[in-house]
Design an enzyme around this catalytic site. Structure first.
Site, PDB file in Angstrom:
ATOM      1  N   LYS A 238       3.524   0.949   2.940  1.00  0.00           N
ATOM      2  CA  LYS A 238       3.268   0.267   3.587  1.00  0.00           C
ATOM      3  C   LYS A 238       3.049  -1.645   2.726  1.00  0.00           C
ATOM      4  O   LYS A 238       2.256  -1.472   2.099  1.00  0.00           O
ATOM      5  CB  LYS A 238       1.936  -0.076   4.746  1.00  0.00           C
TER       6      LYS A 238
ATOM      7  N   ASP B 281       1.129  -1.521   0.086  1.00  0.00           N
ATOM      8  CA  ASP B 281      -0.530  -0.099   0.188  1.00  0.00           C
ATOM      9  C   ASP B 281       0.480   1.064   0.271  1.00  0.00           C
ATOM     10  O   ASP B 281       1.457   1.721   1.328  1.00  0.00           O
ATOM     11  CB  ASP B 281      -0.922  -0.073   1.408  1.00  0.00           C
TER      12      ASP B 281
ATOM     13  N   GLY C 222     -10.622   6.306  -5.599  1.00  0.00           N
ATOM     14  CA  GLY C 222      -8.069   6.042  -4.939  1.00  0.00           C
ATOM     15  C   GLY C 222      -8.513   4.777  -4.891  1.00  0.00           C
ATOM     16  O   GLY C 222      -9.376   3.993  -4.631  1.00  0.00           O
TER      17      GLY C 222
ATOM     18  N   ASP D 234     -11.816   5.680   7.307  1.00  0.00           N
ATOM     19  CA  ASP D 234      -9.935   5.940   6.952  1.00  0.00           C
ATOM     20  C   ASP D 234      -9.751   7.347   6.968  1.00  0.00           C
ATOM     21  O   ASP D 234     -10.166   8.687   6.505  1.00  0.00           O
ATOM     22  CB  ASP D 234      -9.750   5.564   5.019  1.00  0.00           C
TER      23      ASP D 234
ATOM     24  N   ASN E   8       0.932   8.440   0.483  1.00  0.00           N
ATOM     25  CA  ASN E   8       0.879   9.765   0.118  1.00  0.00           C
ATOM     26  C   ASN E   8       2.455  10.283   0.794  1.00  0.00           C
ATOM     27  O   ASN E   8       3.326  10.497   0.593  1.00  0.00           O
ATOM     28  CB  ASN E   8       0.502  11.182   0.593  1.00  0.00           C
ATOM     29  N   SER E   9       2.384   9.697   1.678  1.00  0.00           N
ATOM     30  CA  SER E   9       3.803   9.376   2.860  1.00  0.00           C
ATOM     31  C   SER E   9       4.674   8.758   2.763  1.00  0.00           C
ATOM     32  O   SER E   9       5.964   8.483   3.491  1.00  0.00           O
ATOM     33  CB  SER E   9       3.286  10.746   4.020  1.00  0.00           C
ATOM     34  N   ALA E  10       4.414   7.517   2.926  1.00  0.00           N
ATOM     35  CA  ALA E  10       4.782   5.717   3.897  1.00  0.00           C
ATOM     36  C   ALA E  10       4.445   4.753   2.679  1.00  0.00           C
ATOM     37  O   ALA E  10       3.258   4.857   1.694  1.00  0.00           O
ATOM     38  CB  ALA E  10       4.273   5.651   4.678  1.00  0.00           C
TER      39      ALA E  10
ATOM     40  N   ASP F 237      -7.031   2.977  -2.424  1.00  0.00           N
ATOM     41  CA  ASP F 237      -6.991   3.449  -1.015  1.00  0.00           C
ATOM     42  C   ASP F 237      -8.183   2.762  -0.894  1.00  0.00           C
ATOM     43  O   ASP F 237      -9.107   2.070   0.126  1.00  0.00           O
ATOM     44  CB  ASP F 237      -6.702   4.078  -0.221  1.00  0.00           C
TER      45      ASP F 237
END
Length: 239
Positions: free
Chosen positions: A13, A6, A90, A113, A9-11, A92
């Site tokens: 997983k 996954d 999206g 979410d 935007n920032s990390a 996600d």
């Protein structure tokens, strides 16, 4: 073994699954570290969900014996997608509702979410994804208060703000956090009135700010998107 990624935007997983069991999970803030990890891993099957544009490149990193998939709106799903503009949905969000269906296959589910934005996604007990809503997230609201005013400072969130702020800082904290809690409670109640029995599932990086503040009974699932990705992967492997 299934490997799911996954990429947010920032990390990023990563989940390692043995069939439907999550065996390991890892988080990477640096794409170089993600590349090293994936290149050293062997997967029977692999899937990546990305809100960015590097999914095709990253999908080539792991050694895969079976399916190698990228979650797009054209990929077959273990649910019926009734969204009118599926190309704009999206990935996600669709992974989240797939996770909700996996965990509660016979329930009406509202997936919330709490990330950069707050997304609300509803899948009914018959497996029909209906859509939902998108609202500014916690930190986006603090940033907006600062950016679109001349003198209000940029404030950080706290766990338990007072209802009545006694300074500019505490007033902003109260308005943003307590206001967002009231918004979440209100939307959940509207869904309950419309659909009756409802399972509310909370995930996302800011879920901890809300899971103990909401009036409604919720199920907190920090790995929901990973679970959903794995269910989509298994569905496609079995086609």
């Amino acid at each position: 073994m299934n490997v799911v990624v996954d990429l947010g935007n920032s990390a990023a997983k990563v989940g390692i699954f043995d069939h439907q069991n999550l065996m390991e999970k890892h988080s990477f803030n640096d794409q170089k570290d993600l590349k090293v990890f994936l290149q050293s891993s062997t997967a029977d099957n692999f899937i990546i969900s990305s809100v960015k544009s590097e999914a095709d490149e990253i999908a080539e990193w792991p050694l895969v014996n079976g399916k190698r998939l990228i979650l797009r709106h054209t990929l077959p799903l273990p649910l019926t997608n009734l969204y009118k503009t599926p190309a704009t949905l999206g990935v996600d969000r669709i992974a989240g509702v797939a996770g909700g269906k996996q965990l509660f296959p016979f329930n009406n589910c509202l997936v919330i979410d709490a990330g950069t934005c707050i997304t609300f996604d509803f899948i009914d007990k018959d497996g029909n994804y209906r859509g939902g809503a998108i609202s500014p997230g916690l930190r986006m609201r603090f940033q907006a208060v600062h950016t679109f005013t001349a003198r209000l400072p940029l404030i950080s969130p706290i766990e338990t703000p007072e209802l009545i702020g006694d300074s500019t800082e505490t007033c902003i904290q109260s308005g943003v956090i307590n206001g967002l809690v009231a918004e979440l409670d209100g939307i959940i109640e509207q869904y309950r009135m419309k659909f009756g029995d409802l399972q509310v599932i909370l995930c996302g990086g800011d879920a901890r700010f809300f899971e103990n503040k909401l009036k409604a009974s919720i199920f907190a699932s920090p790995d929901l998107v990973l679970v959903g990705l794995n269910s989509i992967l298994i569905y496609n492997v079995n086609l």
